[in-house]
Design an enzyme around this catalytic site. Structure first.
Site, PDB file in Angstrom:
ATOM      1  N   THR A   1      -0.669 -14.478  10.386  1.00 41.91           N
ATOM      2  CA  THR A   1      -0.035 -14.972   9.153  1.00 41.91           C
ATOM      3  C   THR A   1       0.504 -16.407   9.190  1.00 41.91           C
ATOM      4  O   THR A   1       1.014 -16.918   8.205  1.00 41.91           O
ATOM      5  CB  THR A   1       1.031 -13.939   8.662  1.00 41.91           C
ATOM      6  OG1 THR A   1       0.353 -12.726   8.386  1.00 41.91           O
ATOM      7  CG2 THR A   1       1.806 -14.364   7.451  1.00 41.91           C
TER       8      THR A   1
ATOM      9  N   SER B   1      -2.124  -1.482  14.550  1.00 41.43           N
ATOM     10  CA  SER B   1      -1.791  -2.847  14.150  1.00 41.43           C
ATOM     11  C   SER B   1      -0.401  -3.215  14.665  1.00 41.43           C
ATOM     12  O   SER B   1       0.468  -2.358  14.779  1.00 41.43           O
ATOM     13  CB  SER B   1      -1.811  -2.909  12.620  1.00 41.43           C
ATOM     14  OG  SER B   1      -1.480  -4.193  12.186  1.00 41.43           O
TER      15      SER B   1
ATOM     16  N   GLY C   1       6.452   0.633   9.155  1.00 36.73           N
ATOM     17  CA  GLY C   1       6.876   0.576  10.553  1.00 36.73           C
ATOM     18  C   GLY C   1       6.004  -0.308  11.416  1.00 36.73           C
ATOM     19  O   GLY C   1       4.902  -0.700  11.021  1.00 36.73           O
ATOM     20  N   GLU C   2       6.534  -0.625  12.585  1.00 33.37           N
ATOM     21  CA  GLU C   2       5.787  -1.406  13.583  1.00 33.37           C
ATOM     22  C   GLU C   2       5.283  -0.417  14.634  1.00 33.37           C
ATOM     23  O   GLU C   2       6.063   0.092  15.455  1.00 33.37           O
ATOM     24  CB  GLU C   2       6.711  -2.463  14.201  1.00 33.37           C
ATOM     25  CG  GLU C   2       6.244  -3.048  15.527  1.00 33.37           C
ATOM     26  CD  GLU C   2       4.830  -3.599  15.528  1.00 33.37           C
ATOM     27  OE1 GLU C   2       4.483  -4.397  14.651  1.00 33.37           O
ATOM     28  OE2 GLU C   2       4.042  -3.207  16.436  1.00 33.37           O
TER      29      GLU C   2
ATOM     30  N   SER D   1      -1.100  -8.947  13.308  1.00 28.64           N
ATOM     31  CA  SER D   1      -0.757  -9.687  12.098  1.00 28.64           C
ATOM     32  C   SER D   1      -0.270 -11.075  12.508  1.00 28.64           C
ATOM     33  O   SER D   1       0.769 -11.213  13.140  1.00 28.64           O
ATOM     34  CB  SER D   1       0.333  -8.912  11.350  1.00 28.64           C
ATOM     35  OG  SER D   1       0.738  -9.649  10.239  1.00 28.64           O
TER      36      SER D   1
ATOM     37  N   CYS E   1       7.318  -8.277   2.966  1.00 33.43           N
ATOM     38  CA  CYS E   1       7.000  -6.849   3.062  1.00 33.43           C
ATOM     39  C   CYS E   1       8.145  -5.985   2.550  1.00 33.43           C
ATOM     40  O   CYS E   1       9.300  -6.146   2.967  1.00 33.43           O
ATOM     41  CB  CYS E   1       6.698  -6.515   4.520  1.00 33.43           C
ATOM     42  SG  CYS E   1       6.523  -4.758   4.821  1.00 33.43           S
TER      43      CYS E   1
ATOM     44  N   GLU F   1       5.385   6.909   3.487  1.00 37.24           N
ATOM     45  CA  GLU F   1       4.185   6.857   2.654  1.00 37.24           C
ATOM     46  C   GLU F   1       2.930   6.723   3.510  1.00 37.24           C
ATOM     47  O   GLU F   1       2.970   6.196   4.615  1.00 37.24           O
ATOM     48  CB  GLU F   1       4.276   5.669   1.692  1.00 37.24           C
ATOM     49  CG  GLU F   1       5.328   5.898   0.639  1.00 37.24           C
ATOM     50  CD  GLU F   1       5.594   4.688  -0.243  1.00 37.24           C
ATOM     51  OE1 GLU F   1       6.118   4.882  -1.342  1.00 37.24           O
ATOM     52  OE2 GLU F   1       5.283   3.558   0.166  1.00 37.24           O
TER      53      GLU F   1
ATOM     54  N   CYS G   1       9.618  -8.725   8.073  1.00 34.88           N
ATOM     55  CA  CYS G   1       8.704  -9.758   7.572  1.00 34.88           C
ATOM     56  C   CYS G   1       9.065 -10.026   6.105  1.00 34.88           C
ATOM     57  O   CYS G   1       9.257  -9.070   5.333  1.00 34.88           O
ATOM     58  CB  CYS G   1       7.254  -9.296   7.679  1.00 34.88           C
ATOM     59  SG  CYS G   1       6.788  -8.870   9.363  1.00 34.88           S
TER      60      CYS G   1
ATOM     61  N   CYS H   1      -1.118  -3.416   0.874  1.00 32.33           N
ATOM     62  CA  CYS H   1      -0.432  -3.945   2.052  1.00 32.33           C
ATOM     63  C   CYS H   1       0.861  -4.628   1.638  1.00 32.33           C
ATOM     64  O   CYS H   1       0.868  -5.432   0.704  1.00 32.33           O
ATOM     65  CB  CYS H   1      -1.302  -4.988   2.747  1.00 32.33           C
ATOM     66  SG  CYS H   1      -2.821  -4.318   3.347  1.00 32.33           S
TER      67      CYS H   1
ATOM     68  N   CYS I   1      -4.340   5.250   5.854  1.00 36.82           N
ATOM     69  CA  CYS I   1      -3.363   4.300   6.390  1.00 36.82           C
ATOM     70  C   CYS I   1      -2.058   5.066   6.589  1.00 36.82           C
ATOM     71  O   CYS I   1      -1.500   5.592   5.625  1.00 36.82           O
ATOM     72  CB  CYS I   1      -3.186   3.145   5.398  1.00 36.82           C
ATOM     73  SG  CYS I   1      -1.890   1.980   5.871  1.00 36.82           S
TER      74      CYS I   1
ATOM     75  N   CYS J   1      11.471  -0.264   8.910  1.00 43.93           N
ATOM     76  CA  CYS J   1      10.968  -1.162   9.953  1.00 43.93           C
ATOM     77  C   CYS J   1      12.050  -2.187  10.271  1.00 43.93           C
ATOM     78  O   CYS J   1      12.726  -2.694   9.374  1.00 43.93           O
ATOM     79  CB  CYS J   1       9.701  -1.872   9.486  1.00 43.93           C
ATOM     80  SG  CYS J   1       9.007  -2.968  10.753  1.00 43.93           S
TER      81      CYS J   1
HETATM   82 FE1  SF4 Z   1       7.419  -4.105   9.512  1.00 44.94          FE
HETATM   83 FE2  SF4 Z   1       4.765  -4.422   9.177  1.00 44.94          FE
HETATM   84 FE3  SF4 Z   1       6.436  -4.771   7.116  1.00 44.94          FE
HETATM   85 FE4  SF4 Z   1       6.429  -6.559   9.109  1.00 44.94          FE
HETATM   86  S1  SF4 Z   1       4.716  -6.114   7.698  1.00 44.94           S
HETATM   87  S2  SF4 Z   1       8.253  -5.652   8.115  1.00 44.94           S
HETATM   88  S3  SF4 Z   1       6.023  -5.225  10.858  1.00 44.94           S
HETATM   89  S4  SF4 Z   1       6.073  -2.841   8.204  1.00 44.94           S
END
Ligand code: SF4
Length: 356
Positions: free
Chosen positions: A226, A201, A169-170, A224, A129, A101, A126, A342, A115, A122
């Site tokens: 948090t 990011s 994804g990271e 990030s 997420c 996406e 987290c 997000c 974005c 990923c």
């Molecule tokens: Fe992966 Fe970003 Fe979601 Fe964390 S916030 S699980 S790094 S996509």
């Protein structure tokens, strides 16, 4: 400079979208000089054509190029527009059937920021997420990242002026792909997104932050955070077990010192979890002396486990954070009604409104 092309990329047909003109020319020095390469990149990326037939290129040249290069596309499965705030979520299908996406974000009624996703799924998990719940499938190739922007830009009614790597994804676990894509989309003959308007990011891949610092790229970095303590962050972001917060902040400090840039710290605010006076105190101690911009984002948990703080809790936290002496911004996370905000990207279709 972007990393060199892999040998694999040189034997397969190469997608034009993932290349800067310099790399394109280096991949076919017998067919293209740099001026030809710029025109070909401009034809595909700037003008949005899906072929290699640049005006004034001979048929023989176009045929020879076609044996080595191509202009693949991503299938748009769905576009869902939020009637509330105009965010548009795009669901793309890749050649191997995987889905990703991207989100078109309107800014000041004059332009868009896109974005983008950098991986399918990923690995970092987290807890707040939706992408993290999918697990990791694969890295995206540079062209698959650039193509998200090219597709959205082609049908946009305003210019696309910025890109944020904050989708699925990271990004720093697909370091080479992301850096190559960022160079390709920022080239003036391509999509011409200013380097300073491209934000990469990370959830805190410390060795990659150090590499990014050492290599001196002009793209922006966002981290990030948090949580303000190891214990709390470990419960929310499993990456904390590998690269603890003190190490992460040291890499951020080194980046800010080396570049003179203010680093954006993203903070997903969760009611009753990380928005207390003790959290503000821990953050103040941790971040002392670093030039940052602190972005507060209210959690969007499609799973329903976490809720955003109410206005009073958020205001109290924001007040307590003033001790940082740095800009604190409550970042609007739009597109909630179409699961585009997000933390909500999970590459699923729910039969939403199809546009255009
Ligand atoms: Fe992966 Fe970003 Fe979601 Fe964390 S916030 S699980 S790094 S996509």
């Amino acid at each position: 400079m972007p990393p060199p092309l892999s040998e694999n990329a040189l034997v397969r047909r190469i997608a034009i979208q993932g290349l800067t003109p310099e790399r394109l020319q280096a991949a076919a020095p017998d067919l293209l000089d740099l001026s030809h390469a710029r025109r070909l990149v401009g034809h595909v990326l700037h003008h949005g054509h899906d072929d290699l037939a640049v005006r004034d290129f001979s048929r023989a040249r176009v045929a020879s190029l076609g044996a080595r290069f191509h202009v693949p596309s991503l299938a748009v499965v769905e576009r869902r527009r939020s009637p509330r705030d105009g965010f548009v979520k795009y669901l793309f299908r890749l050649a191997d059937g995987a889905q990703i996406e991207a989100v078109r974000i309107p800014l000041f009624d004059t332009k868009y920021v896109v974005c983008v996703s950098s991986q399918v799924g990923c690995a970092l998990g987290c807890v707040f997420c939706a992408t993290g719940r999918m697990g990791f499938v694969r890295d995206l190739e540079p062209w698959e990242i650039v193509e998200q922007v090219r597709t959205i830009r082609r049908e946009a009614d305003r210019p696309v002026r910025g890109v944020v790597f904050m989708g699925m994804g990271e990004p720093l676990l697909n370091y080479e792909g992301v850096i190559a894509a960022a160079y390709a989309m920022s080239d003036p003959s391509s999509l011409a997104i200013a380097k300073k308007a491209i934000t990469i990011s990370t959830a805190g891949v410390v060795p990659a932050i150090r590499r990014f610092t050492d290599e001196g790229h002009d793209f922006r970095l966002a981290v990030s955070l948090t949580a303000g303590t190891h214990e709390k962050r470990r419960a929310l972001m499993p990456i904390e077990r590998k690269w603890p917060i003190e190490e992460l902040i040291e890499s951020v400090r080194a980046y800010a010192t080396a570049t003179g840039n203010r680093v954006t710290l993203e903070y997903v605010a969760i009611a009753g979890v990380n928005c207390g006076a003790d959290d503000a105190t821990a953050l103040a101690a941790l971040l002392r002396g670093i030039s940052i911009r602190f972005n507060l984002i209210e959690v969007n948990d499609a799973g329903g486990e976490f809720s955003p703080p109410d206005a009073a809790e958020l205001a109290a936290f924001r007040d307590a954070l003033q001790v940082l002496g740095q800009p604190i911004v409550r970042r609007y996370s739009g597109g909630k009604d179409v699961q585009a905000a997000c933390g909500m990207l999970a590459a699923t279709s729910d039969g939403g409104q199809l546009l255009g």
